[in-house]
Design a protein around this motif. Structure first.
Motif, PDB file in Angstrom:
ATOM      1  N   ALA A  33       0.827  -1.211   0.000  1.00  0.00           N
ATOM      2  CA  ALA A  33       0.000   0.000   0.000  1.00  0.00           C
ATOM      3  C   ALA A  33       0.863   1.264   0.000  1.00  0.00           C
ATOM      4  CB  ALA A  33      -0.932  -0.010   1.214  1.00  0.00           C
ATOM      5  N   LEU A  34       1.836   1.312   0.887  1.00  0.00           N
ATOM      6  CA  LEU A  34       2.668   2.511   1.003  1.00  0.00           C
ATOM      7  C   LEU A  34       3.416   2.805  -0.293  1.00  0.00           C
ATOM      8  CD1 LEU A  34       3.881   4.773   2.727  1.00  0.00           C
ATOM      9  CD2 LEU A  34       5.663   3.141   3.427  1.00  0.00           C
ATOM     10  N   HIS A  35       3.995   1.782  -0.900  1.00  0.00           N
ATOM     11  CA  HIS A  35       4.799   2.007  -2.095  1.00  0.00           C
ATOM     12  C   HIS A  35       3.935   2.394  -3.300  1.00  0.00           C
ATOM     13  CE1 HIS A  35       8.097  -0.611  -0.089  1.00  0.00           C
ATOM     14  NE2 HIS A  35       8.205   0.661   0.255  1.00  0.00           N
ATOM     15  N   ILE A  36       2.728   1.859  -3.389  1.00  0.00           N
ATOM     16  CA  ILE A  36       1.834   2.272  -4.475  1.00  0.00           C
ATOM     17  C   ILE A  36       1.404   3.723  -4.291  1.00  0.00           C
ATOM     18  CG2 ILE A  36      -0.482   1.930  -5.444  1.00  0.00           C
ATOM     19  CD1 ILE A  36       0.016  -1.104  -4.921  1.00  0.00           C
ATOM     20  N   LEU A  37       1.020   4.081  -3.062  1.00  0.00           N
ATOM     21  CA  LEU A  37       0.609   5.460  -2.799  1.00  0.00           C
ATOM     22  C   LEU A  37       1.750   6.432  -3.073  1.00  0.00           C
ATOM     23  CD1 LEU A  37      -1.492   5.032   0.472  1.00  0.00           C
ATOM     24  CD2 LEU A  37      -2.323   5.260  -1.869  1.00  0.00           C
ATOM     25  N   LYS A  38       2.961   6.070  -2.673  1.00  0.00           N
ATOM     26  CA  LYS A  38       4.109   6.957  -2.866  1.00  0.00           C
ATOM     27  C   LYS A  38       4.491   7.101  -4.333  1.00  0.00           C
ATOM     28  CE  LYS A  38       6.810   7.026   1.399  1.00  0.00           C
ATOM     29  NZ  LYS A  38       8.113   6.674   2.024  1.00  0.00           N
ATOM     30  N   THR A  58       1.090   5.048   8.728  1.00  0.00           N
ATOM     31  CA  THR A  58       2.024   5.947   8.043  1.00  0.00           C
ATOM     32  C   THR A  58       1.249   6.884   7.129  1.00  0.00           C
ATOM     33  OG1 THR A  58       3.702   4.204   8.006  1.00  0.00           O
ATOM     34  CG2 THR A  58       4.042   6.063   6.536  1.00  0.00           C
ATOM     35  N   THR A  59       1.467   8.176   7.283  1.00  0.00           N
ATOM     36  CA  THR A  59       0.834   9.156   6.407  1.00  0.00           C
ATOM     37  C   THR A  59       1.700   9.355   5.170  1.00  0.00           C
ATOM     38  OG1 THR A  59      -0.166  10.303   8.283  1.00  0.00           O
ATOM     39  CG2 THR A  59       0.005  11.535   6.224  1.00  0.00           C
ATOM     40  N   THR A  60       1.061   9.426   4.028  1.00  0.00           N
ATOM     41  CA  THR A  60       1.817   9.633   2.798  1.00  0.00           C
ATOM     42  C   THR A  60       1.005  10.481   1.832  1.00  0.00           C
ATOM     43  OG1 THR A  60       2.891   8.547   0.914  1.00  0.00           O
ATOM     44  CG2 THR A  60       0.966   7.453   1.824  1.00  0.00           C
ATOM     45  N   GLY A  61       1.661  11.422   1.188  1.00  0.00           N
ATOM     46  CA  GLY A  61       1.000  12.252   0.189  1.00  0.00           C
ATOM     47  C   GLY A  61      -0.185  12.998   0.759  1.00  0.00           C
ATOM     48  N   SER A  62      -1.267  13.002   0.012  1.00  0.00           N
ATOM     49  CA  SER A  62      -2.455  13.752   0.410  1.00  0.00           C
ATOM     50  C   SER A  62      -3.395  12.955   1.305  1.00  0.00           C
ATOM     51  CB  SER A  62      -3.219  14.210  -0.843  1.00  0.00           C
ATOM     52  OG  SER A  62      -3.661  13.077  -1.584  1.00  0.00           O
ATOM     53  N   MET A  63      -3.110  11.686   1.509  1.00  0.00           N
ATOM     54  CA  MET A  63      -4.008  10.845   2.293  1.00  0.00           C
ATOM     55  C   MET A  63      -3.631  10.901   3.776  1.00  0.00           C
ATOM     56  SD  MET A  63      -4.735   7.595  -0.251  1.00  0.00           S
ATOM     57  CE  MET A  63      -5.807   6.819   0.958  1.00  0.00           C
ATOM     58  N   LYS A  64      -4.659  11.059   4.611  1.00  0.00           N
ATOM     59  CA  LYS A  64      -4.466  11.268   6.041  1.00  0.00           C
ATOM     60  C   LYS A  64      -5.292  10.264   6.855  1.00  0.00           C
ATOM     61  CE  LYS A  64      -2.176  14.997   4.919  1.00  0.00           C
ATOM     62  NZ  LYS A  64      -0.693  14.984   4.941  1.00  0.00           N
ATOM     63  N   PRO A  65      -4.983  10.127   8.143  1.00  0.00           N
ATOM     64  CA  PRO A  65      -5.820   9.280   9.010  1.00  0.00           C
ATOM     65  C   PRO A  65      -7.231   9.849   9.140  1.00  0.00           C
ATOM     66  CG  PRO A  65      -3.693   9.733  10.038  1.00  0.00           C
ATOM     67  CD  PRO A  65      -3.795  10.645   8.847  1.00  0.00           C
ATOM     68  N   SER A  66      -8.161   8.970   9.470  1.00  0.00           N
ATOM     69  CA  SER A  66      -9.565   9.354   9.619  1.00  0.00           C
ATOM     70  C   SER A  66      -9.983   9.235  11.084  1.00  0.00           C
ATOM     71  CB  SER A  66     -10.446   8.453   8.747  1.00  0.00           C
ATOM     72  OG  SER A  66     -11.808   8.595   9.079  1.00  0.00           O
ATOM     73  N   ASP A  67     -10.619  10.282  11.611  1.00  0.00           N
ATOM     74  CA  ASP A  67     -11.069  10.261  13.002  1.00  0.00           C
ATOM     75  C   ASP A  67     -12.288   9.360  13.199  1.00  0.00           C
ATOM     76  OD1 ASP A  67      -9.090  12.067  13.737  1.00  0.00           O
ATOM     77  OD2 ASP A  67     -10.389  13.814  13.415  1.00  0.00           O
ATOM     78  N   THR A  68     -13.009   9.089  12.129  1.00  0.00           N
ATOM     79  CA  THR A  68     -14.264   8.342  12.263  1.00  0.00           C
ATOM     80  C   THR A  68     -14.126   6.863  11.902  1.00  0.00           C
ATOM     81  OG1 THR A  68     -14.896   8.922   9.996  1.00  0.00           O
ATOM     82  CG2 THR A  68     -15.613  10.413  11.760  1.00  0.00           C
TER      83      THR A  68
END
Length: 404
Positions: A33-38, A58-68
């Protein structure tokens, strides 16, 4: 009817397991997942909202954790990283460690057991290694397309033998050996010459029928996978029917590799068609448990093509709202994987990785179900969801999900 849907993104791992340095050093550093997103900068807003980044840690690029998000991850309890055993584990099977050996090492016992059941065999030898033939119509030898020594094939043409009869032969082979899988398959309009001309050897140790070369995939192809130590009568799809008369639907590759005698199975490969069928089944409201496998992500991993992989994830992401909009407060959606398949790791095989567990239930938010020890926790959760006898392996996380 309340229902639980499990969507398996085949090969979508989120980081190498801790044991890879010992058991699979070629997978060190893998994180599909990380390497595809990067590499692709793909944005997956719906998987993001469901907690993909939370599960990855791990946060990468424009995608962030979700509080919900309700999220977690899972280790693999099966050996290596395998689609077949990954799905058996999801259904509640405790994996047994298979042996690895060329067919030539077990040919004597397989031949004896086949002859004891009345099947006349003959040996075909090439490069000093042999496989078995029955009437020049059925061939038993190594699978040359996967990790050598782990799988045996029983290959035929349906012009001469029907599938039910060749499956009887395959079950004798299965009972005779301790490798991970015996795969029985065939196709139509395949001559005896096509089969024999496709016999090949590898490393002067392995011998089998080259399946693509034999032409069995072209017309009326049928296949069944027989796994080592797999008893489908103890799996969730069987228990659910036995105790509740609730039918299971399998869509995609899971339909080819998991037994579903009392349910409905749909063998589909294109991602959009898999998800369209899943939506249709949810709407029809005839199945309590639906498990769908998106195979094209795994195929992109084997191709070592990050852009292709990202394009398949985008298709999945676009369909997620359609699935969620059909669910009410009684239903559960789990999005997960069965292993990794990192296109950037330097080889084209599966990678032994932790996998994400993204869980949607209307009205439930912000629950971390933790890092699970086995994919079988999903099967145990399905059993808990329906209030039936638990599967032999795995621990439900339903209580944790409902804890708020």
């Amino acid at each position: 009817m309340k229902k639980i849907i499990v969507l398996v993104l085949d090969g979508f791992g989120i980081g190498a397991m801790d044991d890879v340095s010992v058991v699979r050093p070629q997978d060190i550093g893998s994180n599909t997942a990380l390497h595809i997103l990067k590499e692709t900068h793909v944005h997956l807003p719906n998987l993001e909202k469901l907690g993909l980044i939370n599960a990855m840690g791990t946060t990468t690029g424009s995608m962030k954790p979700s509080d919900t998000a309700n999220f977690g991850s899972s280790k693999l309890a099966h050996y290596g990283g395998d689609t077949f055993f990954g799905h058996q584990e999801i259904m509640g099977t405790k994996p047994k460690k298979p042996f690895k050996m060329p067919f030539n090492e077990v040919i004597d016992i397989v031949e004896m057991n086949l002859k004891n059941k009345g099947y006349p065999t003959k040996r075909i030898t090439k490069d000093n290694v042999s496989l078995l033939s029955i009437y020049d119509e059925v061939y038993i030898g190594d699978n040359l397309e996967t990790d050598l020594g782990q799988v045996y094939n029983v290959t035929t043409s349906f012009d001469y033998v029907n599938f039910q009869d060749v499956k009887k032969i395959a079950r004798i082979v299965r009972d005779s050996v301790e490798v991970a899988r015996v795969i029985v398959f065939g196709g139509a309009n395949v001559t005896k010459e096509d089969l024999v001309n496709a016999i090949e050897t590898k490393n002067e140790t392995y011998i089998g029928v080259n399946a693509p070369k034999s032409k069995v995939y072209i017309q009326k192809y049928e296949v069944e996978h027989l796994g080592y130590g797999v008893d489908h009568t103890t799996q969730i799809q069987t228990i659910l029917y036995d105790q509740k008369l609730s039918k299971t639907a399998f869509v995609g590759k899971v339909a080819d590799i998991c037994a579903n005698e009392n349910g409905d199975s749909y063998s589909i490969v294109p991602t959009g068609e898999v998800l369209t069928k899943t939506i249709e089944l949810i709407r029809n409201d005839k199945h309590g448990f639906i498990c769908s496998n998106v195979q094209e992500t795994d195929l992109a991993g084997h191709s070592e093509n990050t852009q292709l992989y990202a394009s398949k994830l985008l298709v999945v992401d676009e369909y997620i709202p359609q699935i969620i909009n059909l669910l009410d407060e009684n239903d559960v959606l789990i999005i997960m994987a069965d292993h990794g398949n990192d296109p950037t790791v330097g080889h084209s095989k599966h990678t032994r990785e932790n996998v994400p567990l993204l869980v949607y239930k209307k009205g439930i938010q912000g629950i971390n179900i933790g890092n699970r020890d086995t994919l079988a926790d999903v099967g145990a959760t399905v059993a808990d969801f329906f209030g039936i006898k638990k599967v032999n392996f795995g621990t439900s996380f339903l209580g944790k999900l409902l804890s708020n």
